[in-house]
Design a protein around this motif. Structure first.
Motif, PDB file in Angstrom:
ATOM      1  N   VAL A  76      45.009  50.591  45.985  1.00  0.00           N
ATOM      2  CA  VAL A  76      44.956  50.532  47.441  1.00  0.00           C
ATOM      3  C   VAL A  76      43.871  49.541  47.858  1.00  0.00           C
ATOM      4  N   ALA A  77      44.199  48.671  48.811  1.00  0.00           N
ATOM      5  CA  ALA A  77      43.222  47.754  49.398  1.00  0.00           C
ATOM      6  C   ALA A  77      43.024  48.157  50.847  1.00  0.00           C
ATOM      7  N   THR A  78      41.777  48.112  51.296  1.00  0.00           N
ATOM      8  CA  THR A  78      41.468  48.624  52.638  1.00  0.00           C
ATOM      9  C   THR A  78      40.346  47.829  53.293  1.00  0.00           C
ATOM     10  N   SER A  79      40.290  47.907  54.621  1.00  0.00           N
ATOM     11  CA  SER A  79      39.188  47.299  55.360  1.00  0.00           C
ATOM     12  C   SER A  79      37.942  48.175  55.316  1.00  0.00           C
ATOM     13  N   ALA A  80      38.084  49.425  54.897  1.00  0.00           N
ATOM     14  CA  ALA A  80      36.935  50.339  54.821  1.00  0.00           C
ATOM     15  C   ALA A  80      36.004  49.936  53.687  1.00  0.00           C
ATOM     16  N   HIS A  81      34.707  49.962  53.936  1.00  0.00           N
ATOM     17  CA  HIS A  81      33.730  49.682  52.902  1.00  0.00           C
ATOM     18  C   HIS A  81      33.592  50.906  51.991  1.00  0.00           C
ATOM     19  N   PRO A  82      33.053  50.738  50.780  1.00  0.00           N
ATOM     20  CA  PRO A  82      32.969  51.871  49.849  1.00  0.00           C
ATOM     21  C   PRO A  82      32.347  53.130  50.456  1.00  0.00           C
ATOM     22  N   GLU A  83      31.278  52.970  51.218  1.00  0.00           N
ATOM     23  CA  GLU A  83      30.642  54.138  51.817  1.00  0.00           C
ATOM     24  C   GLU A  83      31.554  54.786  52.866  1.00  0.00           C
ATOM     25  N   LEU A 102      33.884  49.693  43.868  1.00  0.00           N
ATOM     26  CA  LEU A 102      35.089  50.266  44.468  1.00  0.00           C
ATOM     27  C   LEU A 102      35.002  51.782  44.429  1.00  0.00           C
ATOM     28  N   ALA A 103      36.058  52.438  44.928  1.00  0.00           N
ATOM     29  CA  ALA A 103      36.070  53.902  45.031  1.00  0.00           C
ATOM     30  C   ALA A 103      37.208  54.484  44.210  1.00  0.00           C
ATOM     31  N   HIS A 104      36.939  55.620  43.578  1.00  0.00           N
ATOM     32  CA  HIS A 104      37.962  56.401  42.905  1.00  0.00           C
ATOM     33  C   HIS A 104      38.157  57.690  43.692  1.00  0.00           C
ATOM     34  N   ALA A 115      39.958  49.713  46.765  1.00  0.00           N
ATOM     35  CA  ALA A 115      39.025  48.590  46.817  1.00  0.00           C
ATOM     36  C   ALA A 115      38.959  48.019  48.224  1.00  0.00           C
ATOM     37  N   THR A 116      37.774  47.650  48.629  1.00  0.00           N
ATOM     38  CA  THR A 116      37.572  47.006  49.931  1.00  0.00           C
ATOM     39  C   THR A 116      38.035  45.546  49.860  1.00  0.00           C
ATOM     40  N   PHE A 117      38.616  45.040  50.958  1.00  0.00           N
ATOM     41  CA  PHE A 117      39.001  43.629  51.013  1.00  0.00           C
ATOM     42  C   PHE A 117      37.807  42.765  50.592  1.00  0.00           C
ATOM     43  N   ARG A 118      38.049  41.812  49.694  1.00  0.00           N
ATOM     44  CA  ARG A 118      37.011  40.888  49.269  1.00  0.00           C
ATOM     45  C   ARG A 118      37.203  39.532  49.927  1.00  0.00           C
ATOM     46  N   ALA A 119      36.104  38.788  50.023  1.00  0.00           N
ATOM     47  CA  ALA A 119      36.162  37.397  50.488  1.00  0.00           C
ATOM     48  C   ALA A 119      35.713  36.497  49.345  1.00  0.00           C
ATOM     49  N   ASN A 120      35.904  35.196  49.499  1.00  0.00           N
ATOM     50  CA  ASN A 120      35.450  34.246  48.501  1.00  0.00           C
ATOM     51  C   ASN A 120      33.940  34.387  48.320  1.00  0.00           C
ATOM     52  N   HIS A 121      33.477  34.338  47.060  1.00  0.00           N
ATOM     53  CA  HIS A 121      32.049  34.543  46.797  1.00  0.00           C
ATOM     54  C   HIS A 121      31.177  33.497  47.478  1.00  0.00           C
ATOM     55  N   SER A 122      31.717  32.327  47.797  1.00  0.00           N
ATOM     56  CA  SER A 122      30.918  31.281  48.448  1.00  0.00           C
ATOM     57  C   SER A 122      30.579  31.640  49.882  1.00  0.00           C
TER      58      SER A 122
END
Length: 455
Positions: A76-83, A102-104, A115-122
């Motif tokens: 699952v991918a989500t806009s929610a942050h791990p907390e 990420l969260a289990h 997992a929270t949506f990720r952005a490019n590391h740059s």
């Protein structure tokens, strides 16, 4: 120029250069079946949606569903942050990971990875550089820069793994033409292939694994850098490579993935002693092919497969060569075997580790090979009770089928297992011409020199 500003310019340039086009494929235009989604997965999606967050199925489950396979693992991918995820599911949720946080979410024994949506590391600002880090070789050491849905799609590995299923209306969201690549059975990296492989060299293994498992063609630009970058696998910890080996060989397509590993020069970085260029032991490659084919058959029949047996086969040829060298140096065969086992396993552990729970059974499978040819009544009774007998017997059959040893011994053991106790005794007695029982030595009694009469 400040590093923070440089990073922002890089991000803007990459975003403008590779602008993504969002496409939504409605439920009636694709073949993904929501009935395949587990009840607990739906509970996670509903829980996040009701809490006000975006939540999608993503990755392999969507890909497999679209090509007619029944998905097993749901991410699952989500806009929610791990907390935030932790607050939604509370005691059912555990946050894990440092490199990729990420969260289990647990439901009994079932774990749903969120997992929270990720952005490019740059995109990371200078003060947020602890969220993202790269090695001198370009490998990502941390990847915790959170972003939006389209940014998450852009940083995934292959287009076929970057499709998002929205359960509220059954639509599939595609930013990278992954839907078309799936229809065309094409495996394509998102972004610059060399850069993506440098970020995580394991992607090269994933490329051959997916191509083999899904019967996809690796797109030429995606395939082109693999051979020249294969040595980057040396940077991956052996323990992680062991997990990747399990995925490569226990996914149901082991027989086709090994030739791809050889074709792209990947095998030498996982099993350097087992490639045709290095190992010329008789029947070596034939044994590997047979073992991998049998593994696929057993998995298709829902029969158990142990990694210990696979490693025993993959390293049997190197073991024979090392054993022969040590015997030629003058050491007795039994201690020579132990020394050869130690050398081969030590060399292998530098590339792909073998946990003790598999390494010890592997040694026993090897050690039983010589004992299978010595067939006295008591030894045979003992051998068939050994916990590793069946695996050792299977290796013996492979050795015969591959032409390493003459046929006959395997059939004898096949008949022995089917025979009654009395028949087993007769089978062993019939070998007495070649395996004569030891005659008892007679010892003359010696009288104690200190007793009376010995003067």
């Amino acid at each position: 120029m400040p590093k923070r500003l440089i990073n922002k310019i890089k991000h803007l340039l990459s975003a403008n250069h590779g602008a993504l086009t969002r496409r939504e494929i409605p439920r009636d235009k694709h073949h993904f079946q929501e009935e395949d989604i587990g009840r607990n997965v739906l509970m996670v999606l509903d829980g996040l949606t009701k809490a006000g967050y975006e939540a999608y199925l993503v990755g392999g489950s969507v890909r497999d569903g679209l090509i007619g396979l029944h998905p097993k693992d749901f991410d699952v991918a989500t806009s929610a942050h791990p907390e935030d995820i932790k607050r939604v599911f509370q005691r059912n949720c555990r946050l894990i990971g440092r490199r990729f946080r990420l969260a289990h979410v647990r439901f009994g024994r079932e774990i749903i990875e969120v997992a929270t949506f990720r952005a490019n590391h740059s995109k990371a600002d200078e003060e947020d550089e602890h969220l993202s880090a790269q090695s001198e070789h370009g490998m990502l050491l941390r990847d915790n820069v959170f972003g939006s849905l389209d940014e998450d799609a852009e940083r995934r590995d292959f287009t076929a793994n970057a499709l998002y299923y929205r359960h509220t209306d059954g639509a599939i969201i595609d930013f990278v033409s992954g839907y078309e690549d799936i229809q065309n059975r094409t495996l394509r990296l998102i972004g610059d292939p060399e850069q993506r492989y440098r970020e995580d060299p394991v992607r090269m293994l994933r490329a051959v694994r997916f191509a083999s498992k899904l019967d996809f063609e690796i797109e030429p630009a995606t395939a082109a850098p693999i051979r020249s970058l294969a040595d980057l696998l040396e940077l991956i910890p052996p323990a992680r490579l062991f997990e990747e080996v399990l995925k490569l060989f226990l996914g149901g397509s082991a027989q086709t993935v090994w030739p791809l590993m050889l074709k792209y020069d990947l095998a030498q970085w996982l099993f350097p002693l087992s490639t045709p260029e290095v190992n010329h032991a008789q029947g070596m490659q034939a044994m590997i092919d047979l073992a991998l084919r049998n593994t696929d058959v057993r998995l298709a029949q829902n029969k158990p497969v142990t990694p210990a047996f696979l490693f025993a086969v993959l390293l049997w040829g190197p073991l024979q060569l090392e054993w022969s060298k040590i015997i030629e140096s003058g050491l007795h065969p039994v201690p020579a075997l132990q020394k050869a086992i130690q050398r081969v396993t030590s060399k292998q552990a530098q590339h792909t580790s073998i946990p003790k729970r598999f390494g010890l059974p592997m040694r026993e499978i090897w050690e039983l090979q010589s004992r299978l040819s010595s067939r006295t009544i008591k030894r045979c009774q003992s051998l068939v009770q050994h916990p590793r007998f069946r695996a050792a017997y299977d290796l013996l059959l492979l050795r015969e089928e591959a032409g390493e040893i003459e046929a006959g011994l395997g059939q004898w053991w096949t008949d022995y297992q089917k025979a009654s106790e009395s028949e087993r005794t007769k089978m062993c007695e019939a070998l007495s011409g070649t395996h004569k029982p030891r005659r008892k030595r007679r010892y003359k009694s010696r009288r104690n020199p200190n007793t009376p009469g010995n003067t």
